[in-house]
Scaffold this motif. Structure first.
Motif, mmCIF file in Angstrom:
data_model
loop_
_atom_site.group_PDB
_atom_site.id
_atom_site.type_symbol
_atom_site.label_atom_id
_atom_site.label_comp_id
_atom_site.label_asym_id
_atom_site.label_seq_id
_atom_site.Cartn_x
_atom_site.Cartn_y
_atom_site.Cartn_z
ATOM 1 N N THR A 180 1.150 -1.038 0.197
ATOM 2 C CA THR A 180 0.014 -0.085 0.486
ATOM 3 C C THR A 180 0.980 1.362 -0.177
ATOM 4 O OG1 THR A 180 -1.533 -1.081 1.362
ATOM 5 C CG2 THR A 180 -1.823 1.167 1.212
ATOM 6 N N TYR A 181 1.810 1.377 0.992
ATOM 7 C CA TYR A 181 2.220 2.683 0.524
ATOM 8 C C TYR A 181 4.237 1.970 0.254
ATOM 9 C CZ TYR A 181 -0.405 3.889 4.122
ATOM 10 O OH TYR A 181 -1.833 3.972 4.808
ATOM 11 N N GLN A 182 4.655 1.195 -0.222
ATOM 12 C CA GLN A 182 6.265 0.741 -0.538
ATOM 13 C C GLN A 182 6.259 1.544 -2.305
ATOM 14 O OE1 GLN A 182 6.767 -3.561 -1.094
ATOM 15 N NE2 GLN A 182 6.842 -3.290 1.048
ATOM 16 N N ASP A 183 5.752 2.067 -2.773
ATOM 17 C CA ASP A 183 5.863 2.503 -3.853
ATOM 18 C C ASP A 183 6.006 4.337 -3.744
ATOM 19 O OD1 ASP A 183 5.299 0.932 -5.292
ATOM 20 O OD2 ASP A 183 3.645 1.862 -5.461
ATOM 21 N N ASP A 184 5.655 4.462 -2.937
ATOM 22 C CA ASP A 184 6.028 5.994 -1.622
ATOM 23 C C ASP A 184 7.117 6.220 -0.334
ATOM 24 O OD1 ASP A 184 3.479 6.880 -3.851
ATOM 25 O OD2 ASP A 184 2.169 6.065 -1.540
ATOM 26 N N VAL A 185 7.348 5.000 -0.322
ATOM 27 C CA VAL A 185 8.570 5.773 0.261
ATOM 28 C C VAL A 185 10.282 4.622 0.324
ATOM 29 C CG1 VAL A 185 9.395 4.908 3.074
ATOM 30 C CG2 VAL A 185 6.796 5.581 2.137
ATOM 31 N N THR A 186 10.980 5.587 0.338
ATOM 32 C CA THR A 186 12.306 5.335 -0.082
ATOM 33 C C THR A 186 13.043 5.143 1.501
ATOM 34 O OG1 THR A 186 12.096 6.301 -2.356
ATOM 35 C CG2 THR A 186 14.425 6.105 -1.444
ATOM 36 N N VAL A 187 14.169 4.668 1.654
ATOM 37 C CA VAL A 187 14.783 4.513 2.891
ATOM 38 C C VAL A 187 16.411 4.643 2.289
ATOM 39 C CG1 VAL A 187 15.351 3.493 4.931
ATOM 40 C CG2 VAL A 187 12.899 3.279 3.558
ATOM 41 N N MET A 188 16.744 5.742 2.768
ATOM 42 C CA MET A 188 18.371 5.869 2.971
ATOM 43 C C MET A 188 19.086 5.416 4.054
ATOM 44 S SD MET A 188 20.019 8.454 0.750
ATOM 45 C CE MET A 188 19.826 10.159 1.475
ATOM 46 N N THR A 189 20.510 5.187 3.970
ATOM 47 C CA THR A 189 20.794 5.073 5.172
ATOM 48 C C THR A 189 22.331 6.411 4.317
ATOM 49 O OG1 THR A 189 23.010 3.347 4.457
ATOM 50 C CG2 THR A 189 20.478 2.840 5.741
ATOM 51 N N MET A 190 23.188 6.388 5.764
ATOM 52 C CA MET A 190 23.831 7.577 5.933
ATOM 53 C C MET A 190 25.038 7.521 6.968
ATOM 54 S SD MET A 190 22.095 11.552 5.913
ATOM 55 C CE MET A 190 20.786 10.542 5.438
ATOM 56 N N THR A 191 26.637 7.233 6.949
ATOM 57 C CA THR A 191 27.418 6.886 8.113
ATOM 58 C C THR A 191 28.371 8.584 7.851
ATOM 59 O OG1 THR A 191 28.386 5.862 9.447
ATOM 60 C CG2 THR A 191 29.077 5.480 6.566
ATOM 61 N N GLU A 192 28.702 9.074 8.472
ATOM 62 C CA GLU A 192 29.988 9.589 8.162
ATOM 63 C C GLU A 192 31.458 9.791 8.231
ATOM 64 O OE1 GLU A 192 30.656 8.862 13.212
ATOM 65 O OE2 GLU A 192 29.594 8.500 11.584
ATOM 66 N N PHE A 193 31.942 8.741 8.138
ATOM 67 C CA PHE A 193 32.864 8.511 7.409
ATOM 68 C C PHE A 193 32.722 6.901 7.633
ATOM 69 C CE2 PHE A 193 35.106 10.764 10.769
ATOM 70 C CZ PHE A 193 35.259 9.472 11.416
ATOM 71 N N GLY A 194 33.678 5.725 6.618
ATOM 72 C CA GLY A 194 34.480 4.512 6.749
ATOM 73 C C GLY A 194 35.815 4.440 8.233
ATOM 74 N N ARG A 195 36.191 3.452 7.724
ATOM 75 C CA ARG A 195 37.155 2.341 8.632
ATOM 76 C C ARG A 195 38.766 2.111 7.528
ATOM 77 N NH1 ARG A 195 34.596 3.985 13.130
ATOM 78 N NH2 ARG A 195 36.489 3.005 14.303
ATOM 79 N N THR A 196 39.549 2.183 8.187
ATOM 80 C CA THR A 196 40.862 1.921 7.733
ATOM 81 C C THR A 196 40.903 0.498 7.145
ATOM 82 O OG1 THR A 196 41.625 1.446 9.848
ATOM 83 C CG2 THR A 196 42.483 3.699 9.400
ATOM 84 N N VAL A 197 42.024 0.688 5.722
ATOM 85 C CA VAL A 197 41.612 -0.282 5.205
ATOM 86 C C VAL A 197 42.016 -1.927 6.059
ATOM 87 C CG1 VAL A 197 42.724 -1.776 3.407
ATOM 88 C CG2 VAL A 197 41.578 0.265 3.037
ATOM 89 N N HIS A 198 43.136 -1.466 6.665
ATOM 90 C CA HIS A 198 44.006 -2.471 7.952
ATOM 91 C C HIS A 198 43.302 -2.702 9.428
ATOM 92 C CE1 HIS A 198 47.732 -1.292 4.706
ATOM 93 N NE2 HIS A 198 48.118 -2.901 5.129
ATOM 94 N N GLN A 199 42.797 -3.368 9.501
ATOM 95 C CA GLN A 199 42.910 -3.590 11.382
ATOM 96 C C GLN A 199 43.860 -3.682 12.102
ATOM 97 O OE1 GLN A 199 42.154 -8.152 10.735
ATOM 98 N NE2 GLN A 199 43.567 -7.646 13.055
ATOM 99 N N ASN A 200 43.256 -3.332 12.460
ATOM 100 C CA ASN A 200 44.093 -2.599 14.312
ATOM 101 C C ASN A 200 45.014 -3.039 14.571
ATOM 102 O OD1 ASN A 200 42.904 -2.183 16.042
ATOM 103 N ND2 ASN A 200 41.807 -0.833 15.567
ATOM 104 N N GLY A 201 45.260 -3.019 15.696
ATOM 105 C CA GLY A 201 46.532 -4.202 16.926
ATOM 106 C C GLY A 201 45.104 -4.197 18.033
ATOM 107 N N THR A 202 43.865 -4.000 18.008
ATOM 108 C CA THR A 202 43.220 -4.255 18.905
ATOM 109 C C THR A 202 41.993 -5.451 18.827
ATOM 110 O OG1 THR A 202 41.845 -2.626 19.555
ATOM 111 C CG2 THR A 202 43.759 -2.747 20.604
ATOM 112 N N GLY A 203 41.850 -6.472 17.222
ATOM 113 C CA GLY A 203 40.663 -6.355 16.355
ATOM 114 C C GLY A 203 39.763 -5.350 16.132
ATOM 115 N N GLY A 204 40.363 -4.077 16.213
ATOM 116 C CA GLY A 204 39.031 -3.706 15.297
ATOM 117 C C GLY A 204 39.879 -2.681 14.102
ATOM 118 N N THR A 205 38.689 -1.680 13.813
ATOM 119 C CA THR A 205 39.362 -0.357 12.675
ATOM 120 C C THR A 205 39.476 0.639 13.265
ATOM 121 O OG1 THR A 205 37.370 -0.566 11.334
ATOM 122 C CG2 THR A 205 39.166 -2.327 11.139
#
Length: 424
Positions: free
Chosen positions: A321-346
């Motif tokens: 009923t409503y899907q033709d009239d609705v669009t959902v868009m995500t956004m995020t301020e920036f990404g992460r480094t290509v290399h992982q860091n020393g604590t199992g993260g980015t």
């Protein structure tokens, strides 16, 4: 009886100021001037924006799994699409990019070409400050910190209405997001059940019940707000009269028990109540994965599962009923480094990816450009390069979905170039 001036100077302005940016809302000012107002219940297009605060690792959400450089850069975080008995493989989208397995709810929409992905999206400003990058993205002016308005507020002003309903622009957050700052009316509702309206700079006006609006209306001069003004009050009272607490999502939709799931469920309710909402905003937090990011399980997997499951519950709930009239868009301020860091993260990086869901979306594709992740192709020798300015994507979605075409106002000092995320 209150005079028109008395109404605007006393309780009327104070009450309607709660959560409404830019002074006297358009529908009140125009009613007081006895101009014609568009009825607030007309069904129109709705854009739902979700801000992933903290900077999502786009390389893990949508992984270029054939890139040997990424595999070498992330010995503990790299995920593959190869299926074996002992792993949780990526969902192969096109032979090059793989969707994180925790986002399996997205796969049917991608295959049906209703979900599009843009990779390499980001800001031309290379700041890696969360605060600054979010501010630039929400203002839509990545090199001007002095911009008073947000790009979504400017979008509201370009919708082409003579007046707006109280719910034209709604943020399901406890405070007004930067995206909604500006001269056009917007409302932040932290919880529909409590009808807690909040406004930046007006904390004393929170938690006003609809009864207060009724009492105020009864005290105003007959005909001051005319019939459509009364409809605006009726729209406000609908939130109190609707059985929001016992709302049952349609079509068997099951929302995650999370902040984002709850926000999208309330946005679905507002859409189906036909109160004239055209721009909605929600937030997803916890994307700053410096430590123990995980792969098939862990912090990141939980976050992307919540994002995709919440969005798909919302999509199922609103139904055809409503899907033709609705669009959902995500956004995020920036990404992460290509290399992982020393604590199992980015760590803080540059480009990421975003997701756009809708029947008008040119879906089933990973849009944008990404070179092999060799050191010579990385921004500053460490990050996925920004190859798509976020304003190109945001303006295309606004143009194609909301029919807003004045990019010079929407994104000042920028000439937008559509990249094809919407169907021609």
């Amino acid at each position: 009886m209150l005079s028109r001036r008395g109404f605007l100077k006393t309780g009327g302005l104070a009450l309607f100021g709660v959560g409404l940016m830019g002074g006297i809302p358009a529908f009140i000012a125009e009613a007081a001037a006895q101009d014609k107002i568009i009825a607030p219940y007309k069904k129109g297009k709705t854009l739902v924006c979700i801000f992933q605060r903290g900077a999502m690792d786009g390389l893990m959400a949508v992984t270029p799994f054939t890139d040997q450089y990424l595999k070498e850069a992330r010995p503990g975080l790299f995920m593959d699409a190869a299926k074996t008995d002992n792993n949780n493989p990526l969902i192969d989208l096109d032979g090059r990019f793989g969707l994180h397995p925790a986002m399996k709810a997205f796969e049917p929409m991608f295959r049906e070409k209703r979900l599009g992905i843009v990779h390499g999206i980001g800001s031309p400003n290379n700041t890696r400050s969360h605060f600054d990058a979010q501010d630039y993205m929400e203002s839509g002016t990545p090199f001007n910190k002095g911009t008073a308005s947000g790009w979504l507020n400017r979008a509201v002003g370009l919708l082409g209405h003579d007046a707006l309903t109280p719910f034209t622009a709604v943020s399901l957050t406890s405070a007004m997001p930067r995206s909604f700052y500006g001269d056009n009316p917007a409302v932040a509702i932290s919880n529909l059940q409590d009808f807690a309206l909040q406004m930046r700079g007006n904390p004393a006006g929170t938690n006003l019940a609809a009864k207060s609006f009724e009492e105020l209306y009864d005290r105003t001069a007959p005909g001051l707000l005319k019939d459509t003004g009364k409809e605006s009050f009726d729209a406000l009272k609908m939130l109190q009269k609707a059985n929001i607490k016992n709302y049952i999502p349609a079509n068997g939709a099951v929302y995650p028990n999370s902040a984002l799931g709850n926000s999208l469920k309330q946005i679905a309710q507002l859409i189906k109540m036909n109160v004239g909402m055209e721009v909605a905003f929600a937030e997803s937090n916890g994307w700053d994965t410096h430590f123990n990011q995980g792969t098939g399980n862990g912090i990141f997997a939980r976050n992307v599962a919540d994002l995709s499951n919440s969005m798909m519950a919302f999509w199922t709930d609103i139904g055809s009923t409503y899907q033709d009239d609705v669009t959902v868009m995500t956004m995020t301020e920036f990404g992460r480094t290509v290399h992982q860091n020393g604590t199992g993260g980015t760590d803080h990086g540059r480009a990421s990816c975003n997701f756009i869901l809708g029947n008008g979306v040119n879906g089933g594709l990973v849009h944008g450009s990404m070179q092999p992740l060799a050191a010579e192709n990385l921004e500053d020798g460490r990050d996925l390069a920004v190859t798509t300015d976020f304003r190109n994507v945001f303006s295309e979605v606004a143009d194609k979905h909301l029919r807003i075409s004045n990019d010079k106002i929407l994104f000042p000092d920028f000439t937008a170039k559509p990249i094809g995320v919407f169907k021609a």
